[in-house]
Design a protein around this motif. Structure first.
Motif: not given
Length: 408
Positions: A6-8, A110-122
């Motif tokens: 989970f990324l936020a 992977i659950f991405v909360f908010s587009g700012q942290v989608a950059q961390y998905v390889p």
């Protein structure tokens, strides 16, 4: 069953503002399905003070202080051609941690909360990717740019353009992209123009047992001021909230006070700018700033006034006022995504004069105001629980789970 990453962009604690309330409840729901590893950022010392709560809910976590200033992020954005929203949250330590977790743990979602942290998905990740954008941020910045002028307007229009491209990239990469309402999902899908991308609404909820007017003691300082008392709540360094309060102070409250001279406006929320603080104590305006618990302040109000002109998604401030049985006067934008009945559960008006007339009408009809507050709370209980809002999470992440109807 695999595990979840989970990324936020902010720590989901404490749940005291719109994005944190949503991320907090999503994280709790995911943790009931599988072990969750959480990577997120802290804005201040209060956020760091919640790290123990984060640790208790997660299988592992990384909480990083976000120290990059806005000017530095802006220069980096101009140098790299990337959106400022991404450069502000770019940190190599987070990228390294994500790679480490993916190597060490059986992460299948992977659950991405908010587009700012989608950059961390390889790019190499082959599991399921769920992205909760919440709102169409690119449309928000486009609106800022259109309403502004000078260099700031240019930067906001640039941000809108770059974010729109980033949102499209995210949607094409994700298995499903979530937005906070049917209207926001439809807007995103129309702007995306790619029918192959899965876009779905996932609404906000509210804990109506927590926001119970019978359990809240009105804030005495506010209650001591003669009525009618109007309230606006929210994060007060957020541009749409600032613009809404400026509109209320300059254009709506004066119209109300011509007929109701004792009427006052109470602005409750953290980090009000100096431009708003300058109005405190003048013309019936009270700027209270950050408070520990919003419920006593809502309980001390006679009605909520939410005249947002730029609004994205579902407004928690409206849900909270309705749950507390407060008659609410709001703009069409503030009502978006809340499928309650205008005239019964709240009053929707567009122009300054119409908003003022709605306030005056409710202030002069206590029986109608009381009935509207009762209807609003009933609607929240029937339609806006977190259990109902998040019921589809097991399907979305393709994991079997028992019913989430008891979600908080």
């Amino acid at each position: 069953m695999g595990e979840i990453l989970f990324l936020a962009h902010r720590i989901p604690f404490p749940p005291d503002r719109g994005d944190k309330i949503r991320s907090h409840n999503v994280l709790k729901a995911l943790a009931r399905l599988a072990p969750v590893h959480v990577g997120c950022f802290a804005d201040d010392a209060a956020d760091h003070g919640c790290e123990a709560e984060l640790a208790a809910l997660s299988a592992s976590h990384l909480l990083l202080a976000r120290t990059k200033s806005l000017p530095v992020a802006g220069l980096e954005s101009l140098a790299t051609g990337r959106p400022l929203s991404l450069t502000a949250f770019h940190d190599r330590r987070m990228a390294n941690w994500v790679e480490q977790v993916l190597r060490a743990r059986p992460i299948d979602t992977i659950f991405v909360f908010s587009g700012q942290v989608a950059q961390y998905v390889p790019q190499s990740f082959r599991g399921r990717l769920i992205v909760d954008l919440v709102d169409v941020d690119s449309a928000k910045f486009e609106a800022y740019g259109a309403a502004g002028r000078g260099f700031r307007s240019w930067m906001e229009r640039r941000e809108g353009r770059l974010l729109r491209a980033e949102e499209a990239r995210i949607a094409r990469r994700a298995d499903v992209t979530l937005l906070v309402s049917k209207a926001e999902a439809a807007l995103f899908a129309a702007r995306l123009g790619d029918s192959a991308c899965a876009v779905e609404p996932m609404g906000n909820g509210l804990d109506s047992a927590l926001f119970d007017p019978a359990k809240a003691v009105p804030e005495p300082r506010m209650a001591a001021i003669d009525g009618p008392r109007l309230i606006f709540t929210g994060q007060m360094d957020y541009a749409p909230n600032v613009a809404a309060v400026e509109r209320a102070i300059a254009r709506i409250l004066p119209l109300v006070r011509r007929r109701l001279p004792a009427a006052s406006l109470h602005v409750v929320g953290r980090n009000p700018p100096a431009s708003l603080m300058a109005h405190h104590g003048h013309g019936g305006v009270h700027i209270w700033g950050r408070v520990e618990d919003i419920r006593p302040w809502i309980a001390a109000a006679d009605m909520a006034l939410v005249p947002l002109e730029i609004a994205r998604g579902v407004q928690n401030k409206v849900l909270e006022a309705m749950a507390m049985g407060l008659p609410t006067v709001l703009s069409p934008g503030a009502a978006t995504g809340i499928e309650a009945e205008d005239g019964r559960d709240f009053l929707v008006a567009e122009s300054d004069a119409a908003l003022a007339e709605a306030v005056i009408a409710l202030a002069g009809d206590s029986a109608r105001a009381q009935a509207m507050g009762h209807n609003a709370r009933e609607w929240i209980g029937a339609h806006a629980s977190w259990g109902a809002a998040l019921a589809d999470l097991p399907r979305l992440i393709a994991l079997k789970s028992e019913s989430m109807s008891d979600a908080a």
